[in-house]
Design a protein around this motif. Structure first.
Motif, mmCIF file in Angstrom:
data_model
loop_
_atom_site.group_PDB
_atom_site.id
_atom_site.type_symbol
_atom_site.label_atom_id
_atom_site.label_comp_id
_atom_site.label_asym_id
_atom_site.label_seq_id
_atom_site.Cartn_x
_atom_site.Cartn_y
_atom_site.Cartn_z
ATOM 1 N N GLY A 1 0.884 -1.135 0.038
ATOM 2 C CA GLY A 1 -0.054 0.084 -0.044
ATOM 3 C C GLY A 1 0.778 1.261 0.106
ATOM 4 N N VAL A 2 0.356 2.199 0.712
ATOM 5 C CA VAL A 2 1.296 3.474 1.076
ATOM 6 C C VAL A 2 2.565 3.302 1.567
ATOM 7 C CG1 VAL A 2 0.986 5.635 1.991
ATOM 8 C CG2 VAL A 2 -1.055 4.379 1.357
ATOM 9 N N SER A 3 3.559 4.183 1.049
ATOM 10 C CA SER A 3 4.807 4.237 1.724
ATOM 11 C C SER A 3 5.179 4.106 2.980
ATOM 12 C CB SER A 3 5.569 5.198 0.894
ATOM 13 O OG SER A 3 7.028 5.066 1.384
ATOM 14 N N GLY A 4 6.085 3.203 3.280
ATOM 15 C CA GLY A 4 6.001 3.039 4.673
ATOM 16 C C GLY A 4 5.447 1.687 5.563
ATOM 17 N N PHE A 5 4.328 1.330 4.779
ATOM 18 C CA PHE A 5 3.581 0.431 5.525
ATOM 19 C C PHE A 5 3.970 -1.042 5.193
ATOM 20 C CE2 PHE A 5 0.778 4.063 5.717
ATOM 21 C CZ PHE A 5 -0.160 4.034 7.034
ATOM 22 N N GLU A 6 3.852 -2.080 6.153
ATOM 23 C CA GLU A 6 3.887 -3.290 6.068
ATOM 24 C C GLU A 6 2.608 -4.044 6.013
ATOM 25 O OE1 GLU A 6 8.510 -4.058 7.550
ATOM 26 O OE2 GLU A 6 6.979 -3.406 9.102
ATOM 27 N N CYS A 7 2.648 -5.374 5.460
ATOM 28 C CA CYS A 7 1.278 -6.176 5.857
ATOM 29 C C CYS A 7 1.827 -7.601 5.876
ATOM 30 C CB CYS A 7 0.602 -6.059 4.472
ATOM 31 S SG CYS A 7 -0.238 -4.263 4.153
ATOM 32 N N ALA A 8 0.880 -8.298 6.557
ATOM 33 C CA ALA A 8 1.213 -9.661 6.785
ATOM 34 C C ALA A 8 -0.204 -10.186 6.907
ATOM 35 C CB ALA A 8 1.731 -9.897 7.956
ATOM 36 N N THR A 9 -0.167 -11.694 6.919
ATOM 37 C CA THR A 9 -1.630 -12.416 7.134
ATOM 38 C C THR A 9 -1.352 -13.436 8.247
ATOM 39 O OG1 THR A 9 -1.851 -12.587 4.726
ATOM 40 C CG2 THR A 9 -2.993 -14.209 5.958
ATOM 41 N N MET A 10 -2.340 -13.228 9.184
ATOM 42 C CA MET A 10 -2.393 -14.309 10.461
ATOM 43 C C MET A 10 -3.519 -15.380 10.188
ATOM 44 S SD MET A 10 -3.125 -12.573 14.303
ATOM 45 C CE MET A 10 -4.965 -12.833 14.148
ATOM 46 N N LYS A 11 -3.068 -16.504 10.688
ATOM 47 C CA LYS A 11 -3.945 -17.464 10.812
ATOM 48 C C LYS A 11 -4.864 -17.741 12.215
ATOM 49 C CE LYS A 11 -2.306 -21.786 11.121
ATOM 50 N NZ LYS A 11 -1.572 -22.907 10.885
ATOM 51 N N ALA A 12 -6.004 -17.839 11.899
ATOM 52 C CA ALA A 12 -6.737 -17.919 13.206
ATOM 53 C C ALA A 12 -7.806 -19.170 12.921
ATOM 54 C CB ALA A 12 -7.600 -16.733 13.368
ATOM 55 N N PRO A 13 -8.369 -19.777 13.906
ATOM 56 C CA PRO A 13 -9.348 -21.099 14.009
ATOM 57 C C PRO A 13 -10.777 -20.139 13.439
ATOM 58 C CG PRO A 13 -8.894 -20.510 16.229
ATOM 59 C CD PRO A 13 -7.932 -19.647 15.525
ATOM 60 N N ASP B 1 -13.471 -21.701 13.979
ATOM 61 C CA ASP B 1 -14.242 -21.929 15.322
ATOM 62 C C ASP B 1 -13.210 -22.115 16.447
ATOM 63 O OD1 ASP B 1 -15.776 -22.881 17.306
ATOM 64 O OD2 ASP B 1 -16.886 -24.368 15.968
ATOM 65 N N TYR B 2 -13.423 -21.133 17.537
ATOM 66 C CA TYR B 2 -12.510 -21.197 18.782
ATOM 67 C C TYR B 2 -12.837 -22.574 19.414
ATOM 68 C CZ TYR B 2 -9.637 -17.045 18.117
ATOM 69 O OH TYR B 2 -8.531 -16.055 17.867
ATOM 70 N N GLY B 3 -13.970 -23.034 19.371
ATOM 71 C CA GLY B 3 -14.313 -24.290 20.072
ATOM 72 C C GLY B 3 -13.739 -25.511 19.388
ATOM 73 N N LYS B 4 -13.343 -25.163 18.170
ATOM 74 C CA LYS B 4 -12.503 -26.518 17.413
ATOM 75 C C LYS B 4 -11.055 -26.147 16.817
ATOM 76 C CE LYS B 4 -17.098 -28.593 16.473
ATOM 77 N NZ LYS B 4 -17.965 -28.806 15.375
ATOM 78 N N PRO B 5 -10.250 -25.527 17.681
ATOM 79 C CA PRO B 5 -9.005 -25.171 16.565
ATOM 80 C C PRO B 5 -8.239 -26.149 16.334
ATOM 81 C CG PRO B 5 -8.821 -24.951 19.312
ATOM 82 C CD PRO B 5 -10.232 -25.343 19.044
ATOM 83 N N GLY B 6 -7.421 -26.138 15.380
ATOM 84 C CA GLY B 6 -6.444 -27.008 15.059
ATOM 85 C C GLY B 6 -7.306 -28.252 14.383
ATOM 86 N N THR B 7 -8.228 -28.098 13.825
ATOM 87 C CA THR B 7 -8.978 -29.139 13.164
ATOM 88 C C THR B 7 -8.960 -28.937 11.573
ATOM 89 O OG1 THR B 7 -11.139 -28.043 13.086
ATOM 90 C CG2 THR B 7 -10.714 -29.588 14.979
ATOM 91 N N GLY B 8 -8.241 -28.020 11.005
ATOM 92 C CA GLY B 8 -8.031 -27.826 9.658
ATOM 93 C C GLY B 8 -8.886 -26.839 8.951
ATOM 94 N N THR B 9 -10.042 -26.351 9.800
ATOM 95 C CA THR B 9 -10.698 -25.128 9.282
ATOM 96 C C THR B 9 -10.223 -23.848 9.830
ATOM 97 O OG1 THR B 9 -12.408 -26.854 9.344
ATOM 98 C CG2 THR B 9 -12.869 -24.431 9.001
ATOM 99 N N ASP B 10 -9.145 -23.017 9.162
ATOM 100 C CA ASP B 10 -8.570 -21.887 9.725
ATOM 101 C C ASP B 10 -9.198 -20.779 8.791
ATOM 102 O OD1 ASP B 10 -7.315 -23.302 11.782
ATOM 103 O OD2 ASP B 10 -5.804 -23.460 10.563
ATOM 104 N N ILE B 11 -9.081 -19.374 9.104
ATOM 105 C CA ILE B 11 -9.134 -18.335 8.221
ATOM 106 C C ILE B 11 -8.018 -17.482 8.240
ATOM 107 C CG2 ILE B 11 -11.782 -18.233 8.368
ATOM 108 C CD1 ILE B 11 -11.414 -16.087 10.541
ATOM 109 N N LYS B 12 -7.954 -16.919 7.120
ATOM 110 C CA LYS B 12 -6.797 -15.789 7.287
ATOM 111 C C LYS B 12 -7.172 -14.233 7.448
ATOM 112 C CE LYS B 12 -4.197 -18.695 3.615
ATOM 113 N NZ LYS B 12 -3.615 -18.799 2.424
ATOM 114 N N LEU B 13 -6.412 -13.825 8.279
ATOM 115 C CA LEU B 13 -6.820 -12.484 8.894
ATOM 116 C C LEU B 13 -5.573 -11.527 8.270
ATOM 117 C CD1 LEU B 13 -8.020 -13.108 12.297
ATOM 118 C CD2 LEU B 13 -9.427 -12.930 10.343
ATOM 119 N N ALA B 14 -5.816 -10.367 7.557
ATOM 120 C CA ALA B 14 -4.944 -9.329 7.065
ATOM 121 C C ALA B 14 -4.673 -8.437 8.395
ATOM 122 C CB ALA B 14 -5.572 -8.621 5.671
ATOM 123 N N VAL B 15 -3.348 -8.152 8.099
ATOM 124 C CA VAL B 15 -2.970 -7.276 9.275
ATOM 125 C C VAL B 15 -1.680 -6.235 8.596
ATOM 126 C CG1 VAL B 15 -3.187 -8.753 11.219
ATOM 127 C CG2 VAL B 15 -1.075 -8.544 9.943
#
Length: 539
Positions: A89-101, A103-117
């Motif tokens: 994006g704009v000069s000086g900014f950095e981006c990354a992708t974070m993985k999260a479950p 369903d927090y009731g079923k973490p680590g079961t292969g169903t994750d989503i990607k969150l942009a930061v």
């Protein structure tokens, strides 16, 4: 704000400066919540949720319980992931992708989503304090877009903090909720929101049903996992990945509910929190909608009082009440005879109402609103259509941003619906009209949208106390249309460590909107950790 037919509470903040967020109209804001389950891996919420292990009490006196302080073994891989930053994006900014479950009731079961930061590192002078996370509201506003547009201000805060944003789950770049095509959305926004007959009621309720079906078809399982509770848990994960022991955060409008929810779940990890344009999590949907209807009436009265003093006022020069009657008459005329806009879409009553509501968020928009109302009265509806499009985030090519889809997805998951039948709306309509003779009817019908949502709510109204949290600053504006001042007072009373900072003025939110008193108090708090004096008031 409060008029979108698919949005029970779309809370926007104005983009006047760094933390005057990207406000959204909300026909009732929604606090979502739920009691925390004994196991931090479980999703706080109602027992019907597959990931929930603890039901939320039905009465609003229930308190959001904190999660256990430790990190469960099943969530440890998420907390231990490494973020790969790259320029964006704009000069000086950095981006990354974070993985999260998903369903927090079923973490680590292969169903994750990607969150942009995204982030922009502190530049100095002065020692770096840590990360400062921001959220502009909505729900559904892109925190990353907001950060990249407004992060350079205020300079003193920007110098000492890495400015950080995460698009919440379901929003913008973070596994976005999708519902309708652009053409379908055009038709949806033009649906008559003040039905005068059984046929028009049927048309409106059909539009709500079709919208919900579209979200279910295009978004699937994601719709059950975009709650505020889950977004707050994502924030804690990001806090840890950034290397911060405690969260420093500025949230506006709906962002205050997100921040307060974080404090309720993680009081021991709560650092310096600014909650500007506060929501009250203890209110049920119907009360929220009535309160917000009255809030917009307060804002319109302020506009009308100013307008009638001016020669160019298109609503007459007699009284604020007379101006309201004239605006209602104009809306009724548009209901029967929409006016031209210079394109295929005409200015309907619904689009004109949305355009007027959009201008209530910031008194700086009042001159523009007077001009556009005058033009529309003469048969040119282009200006009010432009205001409506800006509210709906529709660009010149006719494309809608994801915010109008993420908003009801979060709202309808966070709280049970205000109404479930058209008959309930009719019965409540007199109370809405009393709250706002101009907007009440439209707001009452807008509150029906969650009745047809394909996913049941996972929480209910509740108090947030966050016992043990560091001092928190709650900011309220006395004539705020979208988040009434009473909400800020209530949230400040609920939070065990909160200080109420009051701005006596107009518009939605206060930080970065021109008050040196407000800005100095908040900047001092963020930079030095010193909260404003109790019950401090600014103009």
């Amino acid at each position: 704000m409060a008029t979108s037919r698919h949005s029970r509470r779309l809370l926007r903040t104005t983009t006047a400066a760094v933390f005057a967020a990207t406000a959204l109209l909300v026909s009732g804001c929604s606090p979502g919540g739920g009691q925390a389950a004994p196991d931090a891996a479980a999703s706080p919420g109602r027992a019907h949720d597959a990931g929930a292990e603890h039901a939320t009490p039905d009465d609003a006196s229930s308190v959001l319980a904190p999660l256990p302080p430790g990190i469960p073994a099943k969530l440890r891989p998420y907390y231990d992931q490494k973020l790969s930053w790259h320029a964006c994006g704009v000069s000086g900014f950095e981006c990354a992708t974070m993985k999260a479950p998903l369903d927090y009731g079923k973490p680590g079961t292969g169903t994750d989503i990607k969150l942009a930061v995204a982030r922009k590192k502190a530049t100095g002078p002065g020692a770096r304090i840590g990360s400062l996370m921001v959220n502009p509201g909505g729900p559904g506003g892109s925190a990353i877009d907001y950060l990249q547009q407004y992060a350079p201000q205020p300079a003193a805060v920007r110098a000492r903090y890495d400015m950080v944003a995460m698009d919440p789950r379901g929003v913008a770049r973070s596994s976005p909720v999708q519902c309708l095509s652009n053409k379908q959305m055009d038709r949806f926004t033009q649906t008559d929101q003040t039905p005068d007959s059984a046929a028009e009621v049927n048309t409106l309720t059909t539009a709500y049903r079709d919208f919900s079906k579209g979200c279910e078809a295009r978004s699937g399982k994601l719709l059950g996992h975009v709650s505020t509770i889950e977004a707050a848990r994502d924030m804690d994960m990001l806090r840890a990945l950034l290397g911060d022991k405690k969260l420093t955060y500025v949230g506006a409008s709906y962002g205050t509910f997100l921040g307060a929810t974080y404090a309720g779940l993680y009081p021991g990890r709560t650092g310096r929190l600014v909650l500007d344009g506060a929501m009250d999590p203890a209110l049920d949907s119907r009360t929220v909608n009535i309160n917000q209807t009255a809030g917009f009436n307060t804002a319109f009265t302020a506009f009308a009082t100013d307008c009638i003093k001016r020669k160019d006022c298109p609503l007459g020069n007699k009284s604020a009440e007379d101006a309201g009657r004239n605006l209602s008459a104009f809306f009724k005329k548009l209901d029967a005879h929409p006016v031209a806009t210079g394109e295929a879409r005409k200015l309907t009553e619904s689009l004109a109402t949305t355009g007027v509501i959009a201008a209530m968020y910031d008194e700086g928009s009042w001159p523009t609103l007077r001009q556009y109302l005058a033009q529309a009265q003469k048969g040119n509806g282009r200006g009010l259509l432009t205001l409506s499009d800006s509210y709906y985030e529709r660009d010149a090519a006719g494309r809608y941003a994801n915010q109008m889809y993420a908003n009801p997805a979060v709202n309808c998951l966070d709280l049970p619906p205000a109404f479930t039948t058209a008959g309930q709306v009719r019965a409540a309509a007199p109370a809405f009209r009393k709250a706002s003779p101009v907007f009440g009817e439209a707001f009452a019908w807008a509150a029906l949208n969650c009745a047809y949502w394909p996913v049941k709510p996972t929480a209910d109204a509740h108090r947030i106390e966050a016992k043990g949290a560091a001092p928190i600053v709650v900011v309220g504006t006395t004539r705020d249309p979208a988040t009434p001042y009473t909400w800020a007072k209530s949230l400040a009373r609920q939070l065990s460590s909160a200080t109420l900072l009051t701005y006596e003025g107009d518009g939605h939110t206060a930080y970065g909107r021109g008050s040196d008193c407000i800005d100095t108090a908040i900047n001092t708090y963020l930079l030095e950790g010193t909260a404003p004096p109790k019950n401090k008031r600014c103009t």
